[in-house]
Design a protein around this motif. Structure first.
Motif, mmCIF file in Angstrom:
data_model
loop_
_atom_site.group_PDB
_atom_site.id
_atom_site.type_symbol
_atom_site.label_atom_id
_atom_site.label_comp_id
_atom_site.label_asym_id
_atom_site.label_seq_id
_atom_site.Cartn_x
_atom_site.Cartn_y
_atom_site.Cartn_z
ATOM 1 N N PHE A 254 0.826 -1.199 0.000
ATOM 2 C CA PHE A 254 0.000 0.000 0.000
ATOM 3 C C PHE A 254 0.867 1.259 0.000
ATOM 4 O O PHE A 254 0.516 2.266 -0.600
ATOM 5 N N ALA B 7 -16.520 1.603 -5.464
ATOM 6 C CA ALA B 7 -15.318 0.859 -5.086
ATOM 7 C C ALA B 7 -14.338 0.825 -6.248
ATOM 8 O O ALA B 7 -14.739 0.683 -7.408
ATOM 9 N N ASP B 8 -13.044 0.964 -5.920
ATOM 10 C CA ASP B 8 -11.971 0.749 -6.893
ATOM 11 C C ASP B 8 -11.348 -0.609 -6.587
ATOM 12 O O ASP B 8 -10.911 -0.866 -5.453
ATOM 13 N N GLU C 111 -7.405 -6.130 -4.249
ATOM 14 C CA GLU C 111 -7.537 -5.004 -3.323
ATOM 15 C C GLU C 111 -8.829 -4.286 -3.651
ATOM 16 O O GLU C 111 -9.103 -3.974 -4.824
ATOM 17 N N LEU D 97 -10.943 -0.933 -2.594
ATOM 18 C CA LEU D 97 -11.004 0.361 -1.916
ATOM 19 C C LEU D 97 -12.432 0.865 -1.987
ATOM 20 O O LEU D 97 -12.972 1.076 -3.083
ATOM 21 N N ASP E 272 -7.801 -3.481 6.073
ATOM 22 C CA ASP E 272 -6.605 -2.684 6.361
ATOM 23 C C ASP E 272 -6.991 -1.425 7.134
ATOM 24 O O ASP E 272 -6.404 -1.111 8.164
ATOM 25 N N GLU E 273 -7.983 -0.701 6.620
ATOM 26 C CA GLU E 273 -8.441 0.499 7.326
ATOM 27 C C GLU E 273 -9.906 0.734 7.020
ATOM 28 O O GLU E 273 -10.399 0.381 5.947
ATOM 29 N N ASN F 76 -18.801 -0.022 3.558
ATOM 30 C CA ASN F 76 -17.950 0.844 4.355
ATOM 31 C C ASN F 76 -18.851 1.689 5.255
ATOM 32 O O ASN F 76 -19.534 2.608 4.791
ATOM 33 N N PRO G 61 -12.585 6.709 3.377
ATOM 34 C CA PRO G 61 -12.396 5.513 2.557
ATOM 35 C C PRO G 61 -11.893 4.327 3.374
ATOM 36 O O PRO G 61 -11.238 4.496 4.406
ATOM 37 N N ARG H 20 -9.999 0.362 3.063
ATOM 38 C CA ARG H 20 -9.200 -0.504 2.192
ATOM 39 C C ARG H 20 -9.275 -1.935 2.711
ATOM 40 O O ARG H 20 -9.098 -2.192 3.902
ATOM 41 N N THR H 21 -9.501 -2.874 1.793
ATOM 42 C CA THR H 21 -9.582 -4.287 2.136
ATOM 43 C C THR H 21 -8.827 -5.105 1.098
ATOM 44 O O THR H 21 -8.545 -4.640 -0.009
#
Length: 307
Positions: A73, A149-150, A175, A177, A199-200, A229, A234, A236-237
């Motif tokens: 990341f 989502a990206d 990933e 986002l 992740d966050e 979410n 944002p 992140r996973t």
């Protein structure tokens, strides 16, 4: 929801090594679960301030019976291996190394790196391919936009994207986002079990809440996964998946085999500096010695019965 319930797995802190060791958060393997598909190892680290910890400096060390998957990341890591590969691991770019019968490599954060943040993953090779030759692949997937989502698909297929990277069992690695408050429903293979590492952000998987560093396990049977979410920033996973891995594996140190004898043989070969693992050029230091084998026989790790 579709299919089985969601199991939430917590991480444990593990020092990566060295006098000022950076700490990683490990969610696989653990007592509650050894594998998700052929995924057998998940280390999640950072954001790690390199000025404080010294960053990553992993001396030459061996592997057998697995593939390593590096995904960042933040930061930059220099990879060297006994195949002769010399590559940089950068955010959003996949580096996949196949150990097969034996390989050795190094991982060192570069001088340009101020913060390290990412995941290190392992994939168990099936019996018919675990003695295959060494290999190294690199891929930089483009992001695809789906409902807030990206998504970057680095292994397998998701959201209409397919990675060209070769694997030895069907796998998914991506990933995801999520925008603040976004929710996305992704079609998935019902033959796969899935793991979602946060992740966050405050993320919900099929309505089940997850905190950062937690891993959600979802068994096979569902045709979709809904990720939400719930935070105002944002999230992140990392989404991993694959069909349940039917073989029992023996994991010890950096080795994956099928028996205690496999592990003991690989350890002896490494300590004897045999040609099995080759040599890594360009690292200014000694290689890592293997730890002593445990007094008891190393036994296979077994996943719990699917509920």
């Amino acid at each position: 929801m579709n299919g089985a319930g969601v199991e939430v797995l917590s991480a444990r802190d593990v020092p990566l090594g060295g006098p000022r060791a950076m700490t990683v958060r490990r969610t696989l393997p653990q007592r509650a679960r050894t594998l998700i598909g052929a995924w057998c190892f998940i280390d999640h680290y950072g954001p790690d301030e390199v000025a404080t910890t010294g960053g990553m400096d992993v001396a030459p060390h061996p592997h057998i019976g697995l593939q390593t998957v590096s995904w960042l990341f933040e930061g930059e890591i220099e990879h060297r291996d006994s195949l002769g590969s010399h590559a940089l691991v950068r955010p959003g770019e996949l580096n996949l190394m196949t150990s097969g019968h034996g390989i050795s490599h190094t991982e060192v954060s570069t001088g340009r790196t101020t913060r390290l943040h990412g995941v290190q993953l392992w994939v168990a090779l099936p019996e018919e391919h675990r003695d295959t030759g060494r290999d190294f692949q690199h891929h930089a997937p483009a992001a695809v936009r789906v409902d807030g989502a990206d998504i970057r698909v680095f292994l397998g297929s998701l959201a209409g994207e397919t990675s060209p990277v070769r694997t030895f069992t069907p796998l998914l690695g991506a990933e995801v986002l999520l925008d603040a408050g976004a929710s996305v429903t992704l079609p998935v293979d019902p033959a796969f079990e899935h793991g979602l590492l946060v992740d966050e952000g405050d993320v919900r998987v099929e309505g089940t809440p997850l905190k950062p560093a937690e891993l959600a396990y979802v068994g096979p049977g569902g045709h979709s996964l809904t990720l939400t979410n719930a935070s105002e920033r944002p999230a992140r996973t990392v989404l991993l998946g694959g069909p349940p891995f039917q073989e029992q594996i023996v994991m010890w140190w950096n080795f994956i085999g099928r028996s205690h004898e496999d592990i003991a043989e690989a350890r002896a070969a490494w300590e004897a500096a045999s040609d099995r693992f080759g040599t890594v050029d360009g690292y200014p230091g000694d290689r890592l010695p293997a730890p002593a084998l445990p007094n008891a026989r190393i036994t296979p790790r077994v996943n719990p019965a699917h509920r």
